[in-house]
Design an enzyme around this catalytic site. Structure first.
Site, short mmCIF file in Angstrom:
data_model
loop_
_atom_site.label_atom_id
_atom_site.label_comp_id
_atom_site.label_asym_id
_atom_site.label_seq_id
_atom_site.Cartn_x
_atom_site.Cartn_y
_atom_site.Cartn_z
N ARG A 1 -15.41 3.91 44.51
CA ARG A 1 -14.58 5.04 44.07
C ARG A 1 -13.19 4.95 44.69
O ARG A 1 -13.03 4.64 45.86
CB ARG A 1 -15.26 6.34 44.49
CG ARG A 1 -14.43 7.58 44.25
CD ARG A 1 -15.28 8.81 44.18
NE ARG A 1 -15.85 9.23 45.44
CZ ARG A 1 -16.64 10.29 45.57
NH1 ARG A 1 -16.95 11.02 44.51
NH2 ARG A 1 -17.13 10.62 46.74
N ARG B 1 -23.98 11.70 54.39
CA ARG B 1 -23.80 12.72 53.34
C ARG B 1 -25.06 12.85 52.48
O ARG B 1 -25.41 13.94 52.05
CB ARG B 1 -22.58 12.38 52.48
CG ARG B 1 -21.28 12.65 53.25
CD ARG B 1 -20.12 11.89 52.68
NE ARG B 1 -19.68 12.41 51.41
CZ ARG B 1 -18.96 11.71 50.54
NH1 ARG B 1 -18.62 10.47 50.79
NH2 ARG B 1 -18.57 12.26 49.42
N ARG C 1 -23.49 24.61 48.51
CA ARG C 1 -24.17 23.43 49.04
C ARG C 1 -25.28 23.82 50.00
O ARG C 1 -25.95 22.95 50.54
CB ARG C 1 -23.16 22.55 49.78
CG ARG C 1 -22.62 21.39 48.94
CD ARG C 1 -21.57 20.72 49.79
NE ARG C 1 -21.36 19.34 49.53
CZ ARG C 1 -20.32 18.87 48.84
NH1 ARG C 1 -19.46 19.68 48.29
NH2 ARG C 1 -20.15 17.58 48.72
N ARG D 1 -11.42 7.13 49.63
CA ARG D 1 -11.58 8.36 50.41
C ARG D 1 -12.07 8.01 51.81
O ARG D 1 -12.89 7.11 51.95
CB ARG D 1 -12.59 9.29 49.72
CG ARG D 1 -11.96 10.36 48.88
CD ARG D 1 -12.96 11.11 48.06
NE ARG D 1 -13.99 11.79 48.85
CZ ARG D 1 -14.81 12.71 48.35
NH1 ARG D 1 -14.71 13.06 47.08
NH2 ARG D 1 -15.73 13.29 49.09
N LYS E 1 -20.46 14.87 39.52
CA LYS E 1 -20.14 16.29 39.33
C LYS E 1 -18.66 16.48 38.98
O LYS E 1 -18.34 17.23 38.07
CB LYS E 1 -20.42 17.10 40.61
CG LYS E 1 -21.84 17.10 41.09
CD LYS E 1 -22.04 18.09 42.23
CE LYS E 1 -21.23 17.78 43.48
NZ LYS E 1 -21.60 16.54 44.18
P1 AMP Z 1 -16.83 16.64 48.02
O1 AMP Z 1 -15.48 16.22 47.54
O2 AMP Z 1 -17.41 17.75 47.19
O3 AMP Z 1 -17.77 15.48 48.21
O4 AMP Z 1 -16.60 17.29 49.46
C1 AMP Z 1 -16.06 16.54 50.53
C2 AMP Z 1 -16.45 17.15 51.85
O5 AMP Z 1 -15.90 18.50 51.95
C3 AMP Z 1 -17.94 17.35 52.08
O6 AMP Z 1 -18.57 16.17 52.58
C4 AMP Z 1 -17.96 18.48 53.11
O7 AMP Z 1 -17.60 18.03 54.40
C5 AMP Z 1 -16.82 19.37 52.60
N1 AMP Z 1 -17.31 20.37 51.62
C6 AMP Z 1 -16.98 20.48 50.31
N2 AMP Z 1 -17.61 21.50 49.74
C7 AMP Z 1 -18.39 22.06 50.70
C8 AMP Z 1 -19.30 23.15 50.73
N3 AMP Z 1 -19.57 23.88 49.64
N4 AMP Z 1 -19.91 23.44 51.93
C9 AMP Z 1 -19.66 22.73 53.04
N5 AMP Z 1 -18.82 21.68 53.07
C10 AMP Z 1 -18.18 21.34 51.92
#
Ligand code: AMP
Length: 211
Positions: free
Chosen positions: A123, A168, A88, A157, A13
């Protein structure tokens, strides 16, 4: 245009949003990036957020909805934006609708779990500017472990570990997958195969957006 990228963590994404952002001249809003920046700056809110992100759990809807609401009111969002990692949950999608946001297209990037795990374990992110690289894809850095963009060190990360990845993916299936039906019933959901080379997927994405 207002575009949503749906897809499991590691589906691409972020990569596809960045490419499309440049092509369309509209910003990408990544709630994950915003949250990581809050974590970097420290403080009480960071401690709360960290307890979710580092365990692979979703941040509670009310917190992330406020973060998103504030970001889309910025002036650079007036001509549209791309959402990477939001919504999400169905509650987040409903909140977006209640804010009066009209989504034009939702692009669902489909990738199987084995490839996702492989991608996430390889990554790397820049410790300074947050640029993303991957030693297992075309996004390999030119110099090993060094950011092509700012020369800083690349790190893994904190949530890209085997255990957290498993959580996740489970969270994604339970809480985010229902969004497929949600947007499909609104007739704005389009699917792409995210296992193809990046350039091929981005051409498909552009095609969907232009049609
Ligand atoms: P990402 O970089 O999009 O994988 O997001 C990293 C982490 O941030 C996720 O595993 C969640 O803990 C939190 N996070 C990001 N976006 C959301 C969202 N829309 N709703 C809830 N948690 C989020």
């Amino acid at each position: 245009m207002r575009i949503i990228f749906l897809g499991a963590p590691g589906s691409g994404k972020g990569t596809q949003s960045a490419i499309l952002s440049k092509k369309l001249g509209i910003p990408t809003i990544s709630t994950g990036d915003i949250i990581r920046n809050v974590l970097k700056s420290g403080g009480k809110q960071a401690e709360v957020l960290k307890s979710y992100t580092e365990n692979g759990k979703l941040v509670p809807d009310n917190l992330v909805i406020e973060i998103l609401k504030s970001r889309i009111s910025d002036s650079d969002c007036s001509n549209g934006y791309i959402l990477d990692g939001f919504p999400r949950t169905v509650a987040q999608a409903e909140a977006l609708e209640n804010m009066g946001v009209k989504i034009d297209i939702v692009i669902d990037i489909d990738v199987d779990d084995n490839l996702i795990c492989k991608r996430m374990l390889s990554r790397l992110v820049c410790s300074k500017c947050g640029s993303v690289f991957n030693s297992a894809t075309e996004m390999r850095p030119k110099i090993e472990n060094i950011c092509d963009n700012c020369g800083s060190k690349l790190i893994q990360r904190k949530d890209d570990t085997e255990n957290t990845i498993r959580t996740r993916l489970k969270v994604y299936k339970e809480q985010t997958l229902p969004l497929r039906d949600y947007y499909s019933s609104k007739k704005i959901l389009k699917k792409i195969d995210g296992s193809k080379p990046i350039a091929q997927s981005s051409a498909e994405v552009l095609n969907l957006v232009k049609n």
